[in-house]
Structures are given as C-alpha cells and as structure tokens.
Motif scaffolding. Structure first.
Motif, PDB file in Angstrom:
ATOM      1  N   LYS A 193      -2.389  74.424 -28.457  1.00 41.10           N
ATOM      2  CA  LYS A 193      -2.919  75.788 -28.447  1.00 41.10           C
ATOM      3  C   LYS A 193      -4.360  75.812 -28.948  1.00 41.10           C
ATOM      4  O   LYS A 193      -5.228  76.478 -28.356  1.00 41.10           O
ATOM      5  CB  LYS A 193      -2.036  76.688 -29.318  1.00 41.10           C
ATOM      6  N   THR A 194      -4.631  75.087 -30.032  1.00 42.96           N
ATOM      7  CA  THR A 194      -5.976  75.054 -30.610  1.00 42.96           C
ATOM      8  C   THR A 194      -6.968  74.411 -29.652  1.00 42.96           C
ATOM      9  O   THR A 194      -8.072  74.915 -29.448  1.00 42.96           O
ATOM     10  CB  THR A 194      -5.958  74.276 -31.945  1.00 42.96           C
ATOM     11  N   LEU A 195      -6.574  73.290 -29.048  1.00 44.47           N
ATOM     12  CA  LEU A 195      -7.466  72.577 -28.136  1.00 44.47           C
ATOM     13  C   LEU A 195      -7.743  73.403 -26.882  1.00 44.47           C
ATOM     14  O   LEU A 195      -8.892  73.480 -26.419  1.00 44.47           O
ATOM     15  CB  LEU A 195      -6.854  71.229 -27.761  1.00 44.47           C
ATOM     16  N   ASP A 196      -6.710  74.031 -26.339  1.00 39.33           N
ATOM     17  CA  ASP A 196      -6.897  74.844 -25.134  1.00 39.33           C
ATOM     18  C   ASP A 196      -7.857  76.000 -25.402  1.00 39.33           C
ATOM     19  O   ASP A 196      -8.743  76.297 -24.589  1.00 39.33           O
ATOM     20  CB  ASP A 196      -5.553  75.385 -24.637  1.00 39.33           C
ATOM     21  N   ALA A 198     -10.172  76.213 -27.768  1.00 40.39           N
ATOM     22  CA  ALA A 198     -11.519  75.694 -27.995  1.00 40.39           C
ATOM     23  C   ALA A 198     -12.164  75.261 -26.683  1.00 40.39           C
ATOM     24  O   ALA A 198     -13.365  75.478 -26.463  1.00 40.39           O
ATOM     25  CB  ALA A 198     -11.466  74.529 -28.981  1.00 40.39           C
ATOM     26  N   TRP A 199     -11.390  74.634 -25.805  1.00 35.13           N
ATOM     27  CA  TRP A 199     -11.917  74.181 -24.514  1.00 35.13           C
ATOM     28  C   TRP A 199     -12.380  75.367 -23.667  1.00 35.13           C
ATOM     29  O   TRP A 199     -13.428  75.312 -23.011  1.00 35.13           O
ATOM     30  CB  TRP A 199     -10.847  73.387 -23.772  1.00 35.13           C
ATOM     31  N   ASN A 200     -11.624  76.449 -23.691  1.00 34.10           N
ATOM     32  CA  ASN A 200     -11.958  77.623 -22.884  1.00 34.10           C
ATOM     33  C   ASN A 200     -13.226  78.329 -23.365  1.00 34.10           C
ATOM     34  O   ASN A 200     -13.836  79.091 -22.604  1.00 34.10           O
ATOM     35  CB  ASN A 200     -10.785  78.607 -22.873  1.00 34.10           C
ATOM     36  N   SER A 201     -13.604  78.083 -24.625  1.00 37.20           N
ATOM     37  CA  SER A 201     -14.819  78.721 -25.157  1.00 37.20           C
ATOM     38  C   SER A 201     -15.914  77.697 -25.440  1.00 37.20           C
ATOM     39  O   SER A 201     -16.831  77.954 -26.213  1.00 37.20           O
ATOM     40  CB  SER A 201     -14.480  79.492 -26.440  1.00 37.20           C
ATOM     41  N   THR A 210     -12.412  66.810 -19.464  1.00 30.79           N
ATOM     42  CA  THR A 210     -11.093  67.384 -19.742  1.00 30.79           C
ATOM     43  C   THR A 210     -10.944  67.722 -21.225  1.00 30.79           C
ATOM     44  O   THR A 210     -11.691  67.189 -22.071  1.00 30.79           O
ATOM     45  CB  THR A 210      -9.972  66.389 -19.370  1.00 30.79           C
ATOM     46  N   PRO A 211      -9.979  68.568 -21.573  1.00 33.88           N
ATOM     47  CA  PRO A 211      -9.695  68.814 -22.993  1.00 33.88           C
ATOM     48  C   PRO A 211      -9.340  67.523 -23.737  1.00 33.88           C
ATOM     49  O   PRO A 211      -9.652  67.392 -24.923  1.00 33.88           O
ATOM     50  CB  PRO A 211      -8.505  69.781 -22.955  1.00 33.88           C
ATOM     51  N   TYR A 212      -8.708  66.589 -23.040  1.00 34.44           N
ATOM     52  CA  TYR A 212      -8.327  65.333 -23.696  1.00 34.44           C
ATOM     53  C   TYR A 212      -9.569  64.536 -24.099  1.00 34.44           C
ATOM     54  O   TYR A 212      -9.602  63.946 -25.176  1.00 34.44           O
ATOM     55  CB  TYR A 212      -7.442  64.502 -22.776  1.00 34.44           C
ATOM     56  N   GLU A 213     -10.591  64.534 -23.280  1.00 33.53           N
ATOM     57  CA  GLU A 213     -11.835  63.862 -23.657  1.00 33.53           C
ATOM     58  C   GLU A 213     -12.456  64.544 -24.871  1.00 33.53           C
ATOM     59  O   GLU A 213     -13.032  63.884 -25.743  1.00 33.53           O
ATOM     60  CB  GLU A 213     -12.807  63.847 -22.476  1.00 33.53           C
ATOM     61  N   ALA A 214     -12.348  65.869 -24.919  1.00 34.77           N
ATOM     62  CA  ALA A 214     -12.843  66.597 -26.096  1.00 34.77           C
ATOM     63  C   ALA A 214     -12.067  66.182 -27.343  1.00 34.77           C
ATOM     64  O   ALA A 214     -12.641  66.042 -28.435  1.00 34.77           O
ATOM     65  CB  ALA A 214     -12.709  68.101 -25.871  1.00 34.77           C
ATOM     66  N   LEU A 215     -10.755  65.980 -27.192  1.00 33.87           N
ATOM     67  CA  LEU A 215      -9.926  65.552 -28.315  1.00 33.87           C
ATOM     68  C   LEU A 215     -10.337  64.165 -28.797  1.00 33.87           C
ATOM     69  O   LEU A 215     -10.392  63.904 -29.999  1.00 33.87           O
ATOM     70  CB  LEU A 215      -8.454  65.564 -27.901  1.00 33.87           C
TER      71      LEU A 215
END
Length: 342
Positions: A193-196, A198-201, A210-215
């Motif tokens: 939930k937190t990653l999604d 943050a990725w959307n903003s 991807t969000p996974y690369e951000a992680l």
C-alpha cells in the motif's frame, strides 16, 4: 417473672440485630473498600493469562497465588455479580497496571480488553533479521518456523517473488498467542500500500520503470544513511548515476551480495568479484532490494533532491560529503577516508 423474661429476650434479640447490622455494615464497607482499592501491582509490564475455559475461581486463585490480592474469593464473586460480569469473562492476556482496582480488572475481562503487545520491524533490517527477531518472540505462535522464504511468499499470495524489501518497517500490535504470519501479512500489505501510493505520486522523469525498482533504490538509500536530511540527496546521486548509466558503486549492495562471508570489511578483491549485487562491476540496480526500507527512504527514492552531485563519501560521524566532480570526490576521500586533508 414472665414479663422480665420477655424483656430479656427482646434485649437479646435487639443486641443480636444490632450486632448483625453492625457486622453487615462493616462487611459492606470492607467489600466497597476492596472493590475500589488498587491491587498489589508494584510495577508495569505484568499481566495475567485467562485460559479458555478457566473458571472465575481459577482466576482469583491465580491472583491470590501471585499476591496481587489477599481478598476473599467471595468478595471477588460478589463484585462480579454486582458488575453483571459473572459468566462472561473473556479468555486472553490482561495487563496488570499499577493503580488498577479489582473493579477495573473485572471490567477489562468482561469487555475482552486484552493486553496489546507490540513488535517493531526496524528500518534497514533484512528479511533474515526480521524472521530471526520474530522467532525470538515467545508470546507469538510460530506458524512460519518451518517455512523457507519461497514457502512464506507463497502463503502471502506472492509465489515466486523475492521476499527482501517486501515488509514495511513499522510497529505492529498483537495479542499473546497471535501467529507470526499475521504480523508478516500485515507488514507485507502495508508495504504494498505504501509503495503503490508513493509510486503514484512520484516525481516525473525518474529512471525507474516499476514500483519494484523504486523499492530496490529505496533499500540502497536506507542502508547508505540514517539521516533524514541526507536521504533525498543520496537518492539524487543514484538517480543521476542511473540516468548517465554510471556504476552506482555502493558498498551496501556488495555486502548484501557477500552474504555470510561478509566479516565486517570489504576488501579490494570483494569490489572486483562479480555477482548480481556488485554495483562496482555491474551497471544499474541490483536484482532485488537489499533491505527493508522505511517510508522516508521510499519517499526519498521517488522524490530525489535536484542537483549535480554524483559522489558522496562518509565523514565518519554519520554524515557525508557530496561532490559534483571526481576531482572533488577524490579530495574528500583523501581527507575523510585516508586522513590526508589539505
């Protein structure tokens, strides 16, 4: 004589009645004192377990055995009846708080106000650290003890995913006897939930697909610094290096790739030994996160600081010196790493 006898009996009955009223009054005041007087609880952190199926007599016996109360079980029974709590006390662990009265304790048990315990996942832990810490908590039921990481992820509905980085560092409440899998499921859902969100903003034009690369990037930022003011700057350095296809050259990824062979030092040979996590030999991000990043590191990775800095070196006090050119960086390394300041 008959009149005197009647008078004597009346006097005796009156005396008995007065004594009974006095005794009853004393008992009532003593019971009321008991109900409102704090229990003998010298310090916080104590608790009482009410087992499923335990009788009221068992509960009072436990309290008396621990010298929390010396009052008669009858007093406790009457109090429960007066509070209409008889027969509806819930099983569970209840906190024994200094200053707590018998009335407070019965109210908690009748309401099922069980004791809340807390488990904290620390920012920067690895999944191995997390699982070791959970295994050491004796108030949890360890239903994941026999599962490897692959089985764990399958039970979370994420079969085939690498577990590193997938659990959000935060404090999670639980009650005694809860399963450790329940904490892992909540931490997994919280990270997603937190990653999604943050990725959307996220900031525009990031070199992250991807969000996974951000992680993954957030986990590197997490391991590089614990200073809130530095996280966006360090994230900015790595983002600019990714754009330029420069080697990230970050020691925490090398350490992670070394696994159990890491003994506290990184040797030159470790920096040249190629593996998927060696960012001194491979361009781009490593294949997985290297730790569990906290919210601040995730935000930094997706909102890096602007600038031209491409290098940083540790001062030795927890902070870093940032540089835009290799020449500046080499001077900083000489000063802070080799102690040859000019």
């Amino acid at each position: 004589m008959k009149i005197r006898g009647i008078a004597l009996w009346r006097a005796i009955l009156l005396t008995v009645l007065v004594a009974a009223i006095a005794a009853g009054t004393w008992l009532w005041f003593d019971w009321a004192r008991f109900a409102g007087t704090p229990l003998a609880i010298p310090a916080a952190g104590q608790s009482i377990d009410v087992a499923r199926g335990a009788s009221f007599k068992d509960i009072v016996h436990d309290l008396r055995a621990r010298k929390v109360t010396h009052a008669s079980p009858l007093y406790w029974r009457v109090l429960a009846m007066e509070m209409r709590a008889s027969g509806r006390l819930h099983a569970g662990e209840y906190a024994l708080r200094p200053g707590m009265t018998p009335r407070n304790l019965i109210a908690d048990m009748a309401a099922g106000k069980v004791m809340q315990r807390h488990f904290t996942i620390v920012d920067g832990w690895t999944v191995a650290d997390l699982r070791k810490a959970l295994a050491a908590v004796d108030t949890l039921t360890h239903d994941t003890a026999g599962e490897d990481d692959a089985e764990l992820m399958k039970s979370l509905g994420a079969e085939g995913d690498h577990p590193e980085g997938r659990f959000l560092p935060e404090t999670y409440a639980y009650v005694k006897g809860d399963k450790d899998s329940s904490i892992l499921k909540r931490a997994y859902a919280a990270m997603k939930k937190t990653l999604d969100a943050a990725w959307n903003s996220r900031a525009p034009d990031l070199p992250l697909a991807t969000p996974y690369e951000a992680l993954i990037l957030a986990s590197i930022v997490e391991k590089e610094t614990g200073r809130a003011d530095e996280r966006p700057r360090i994230a900015g350095v790595f983002v600019r290096r990714l754009r330029l296809r420069m080697l990230l050259q970050t020691d925490p990824t090398v350490i992670y790739g070394m696994g159990a062979t890491y003994a506290g030092n990184i040797r030159r040979s470790d920096l040249t030994a190629d593996n998927p996590y060696n960012t001194y030999t491979r361009v781009g991000l490593p294949p997985t996160p290297i730790a569990l990043p906290g919210r601040a590191a995730i935000e930094a990775a997706l909102h890096p600081a602007d600038g031209k800095e491409l290098y940083f070196v540790a001062r030795g006090d927890g902070s870093h010196v940032f540089s835009s050119t290799l020449e500046e960086h080499n001077r900083a390394v000489a000063c802070y790493q080799l102690k040859r300041c000019q």
